[in-house]
Design an enzyme around this catalytic site. Structure first.
Site, PDB file in Angstrom:
ATOM      1  CG  ASP A 196     -12.604  -3.940   3.429  1.00 17.48           C
ATOM      2  OD1 ASP A 196     -12.736  -2.708   3.575  1.00 17.48           O
ATOM      3  OD2 ASP A 196     -11.499  -4.514   3.437  1.00 17.48           O
ATOM      4  NE  ARG A 197     -11.988   0.066   8.037  1.00 20.14           N
ATOM      5  CZ  ARG A 197     -10.884   0.343   8.719  1.00 20.14           C
ATOM      6  NH1 ARG A 197     -10.803   1.433   9.446  1.00 20.14           N
ATOM      7  NH2 ARG A 197      -9.848  -0.455   8.673  1.00 20.14           N
ATOM      8  CG  ASP A 207     -11.903  -1.881   0.266  1.00 20.91           C
ATOM      9  OD1 ASP A 207     -12.220  -1.048   1.133  1.00 20.91           O
ATOM     10  OD2 ASP A 207     -11.209  -2.883   0.505  1.00 20.91           O
ATOM     11  CB  SER A 214      -8.778  -0.091   2.154  1.00 19.52           C
ATOM     12  OG  SER A 214      -9.800  -0.343   3.076  1.00 19.52           O
ATOM     13  NE  ARG A 239      -3.834  -0.287   2.087  1.00 20.26           N
ATOM     14  CZ  ARG A 239      -4.919  -0.558   2.822  1.00 20.26           C
ATOM     15  NH1 ARG A 239      -5.393   0.359   3.658  1.00 20.26           N
ATOM     16  NH2 ARG A 239      -5.522  -1.729   2.739  1.00 20.26           N
ATOM     17  CG  ASP A 285     -13.829   0.709   3.470  1.00 18.80           C
ATOM     18  OD1 ASP A 285     -14.708  -0.073   3.068  1.00 18.80           O
ATOM     19  OD2 ASP A 285     -12.667   0.336   3.727  1.00 18.80           O
TER      20      ASP A 285
END
Length: 396
Positions: A345-346, A343, A170, A68, A341
């Site tokens: 996944d949050r 992508d 992300s 990242r 978020d």
């Protein structure tokens, strides 16, 4: 990579990079810096030397979160050559550790991240990854179009893949991108796998591109892309639809969708924000799966936008990140905000009670989900112990 300690070594490393880089824009930028250092006056050369050193001072780290970093030229950033080298290292490690007689398989997904100056994007990183795995003789399914990270993780197990790669930063700022790696259990890699892959990436045989991937991609892009999906024939449209259908079918049959979950005579109104990410269509289908009426989507944040114009740090847990969604909820008289978020996944949740808005922490959301799991699935299940342990951990 050796840390440059003098100008000669720095220029040598930059010129080697130039010989490998398939991206004309990042290549042009580095070449300009090298030329400036070699031929210009001291003041101009000093500035160029400082920038080149910042791009080549170290290599972007690979760990349990994969890669990242900022989309930029050189080994410190996320760019086409870094992705190619990473994919080659990963493919080599998979082949070296493969159990005899079993064909290897990878699945790759990507989001909407884009850096227009250098023409870098998650989609392009996904296409290069597919080309690398093809060259390695490993079956690779590149999911078509922007996908949510949970779909990629699910696809690893559903397709019985050995590895999954989700290209996303992300909830990082817009300048960043990332390369998440999932193992055959559908979970992100853990030690010592991450360290072993990191070692394979920097092996000399994997730092140099095995073929001219840039030329290969250009050939595909110059052909007839009609009906070939979003990636010039590299992505798999039918497999992507199959995985999306399978994902939501699995939820429907999991025991999470029951009479109890749909018995509310008047469900509350929800506002949802994708925070300029990929979550909207997946959230819509999630509501359909649970037989809930559709939510109200925040108009200014509903579509994927790599510029993230209304939020600088698109993390639902960040202070102020939900302000736009809360303002919209107030306008339409809604008391609950849900947020993903970029992508997806949050999860972020906010609720208005007696005129006061509360933004729940991740721990609080976890406890709520734990209680709901216990009430919905745990009590009547023959796997009560597992759910009880999960709930206790959430509480403590």
């Amino acid at each position: 990579m050796a840390k440059p300690t003098d100008e000669a070594l720095l220029l040598k490393q930059a010129e080697e990079w130039l010989s490998y880089d398939p991206n004309p824009m990042t290549k042009q930028h580095v070449q300009k810096l090298v030329t400036t250092i070699r031929v210009h006056d001291s003041n101009t050369a000093t500035a160029a030397r400082g920038e080149l050193l910042s791009l080549f001072s170290k290599r972007i780290g690979f760990g349990t979160a994969g890669l990242r970093g900022r989309m930029q030229p050189g080994p410190t950033g996320m760019n086409d050559l870094i992705v190619i080298q990473t994919a080659q290292g990963l493919a080599s490690y998979m082949k070296r550790t493969a159990k005899g007689g079993h064909a290897l398989k990878a699945v790759v997904g990507y989001d909407h991240r884009l850096e227009s100056t250098f023409r870098l994007s998650s989609k392009q990183f996904g296409m290069y990854t597919k080309l690398v795995f093809q060259q390695a003789g490993i079956e690779c399914i590149l999911l078509d179009g922007f996908v949510a990270t949970p779909l990629l993780a699910y696809s690893v197990s559903a397709l019985q893949a050995n590895v999954g790669i989700m290209i996303t930063a992300s909830h990082n700022p817009k300048a960043d991108d990332g390369y998440k790696v999932y193992w055959d259990n559908g979970c992100q890699i853990i030690p010592p796998i991450d360290g072993n892959i990191a070692d394979a990436i920097v092996d000399e045989g994997n730092l140099k591109p095995w073929i001219d991937y840039g030329e290969k991609l250009q050939q595909l892009m110059s052909g007839d892309a009609t009906s070939n999906g979003e990636c010039f024939g590299l992505s798999d449209i039918s497999a992507t639809k199959e995985m999306e259908d399978s994902y939501f079918a699995a939820i429907s049959s999991s025991g999470l969708v029951s009479d109890k979950t749909i018995s509310v005579t008047k469900p509350p109104k929800f506002v949802y924000t994708a925070m300029h990410g990929v979550g909207l269509e997946f959230a819509k289908r999630s509501f359909q799966t649970f037989n809930l009426p559709q939510f109200h989507s925040v108009p200014s944040q509903c579509t994927p936008d790599p510029e993230f114009p209304t939020v600088s740090f698109p993390n639902p847990e960040e202070k102020g990140a939900l302000n736009e969604a809360i303002d919209y909820a107030i306008q339409i008289g809604c008391q609950i905000v849900l947020a993903n978020d970029p992508d997806a996944d949050r999860l972020g949740v906010a609720e208005c009670t007696d005129g006061k808005w509360t933004v729940f922490t991740g721990d609080q959301i976890g406890v709520l989900l734990g209680v709901w799991l216990w009430e919905t699935v745990g009590k009547p299940s023959d796997k009560v112990g597992r759910y009880y342990v999960s709930f206790v951990r959430l509480r403590h």
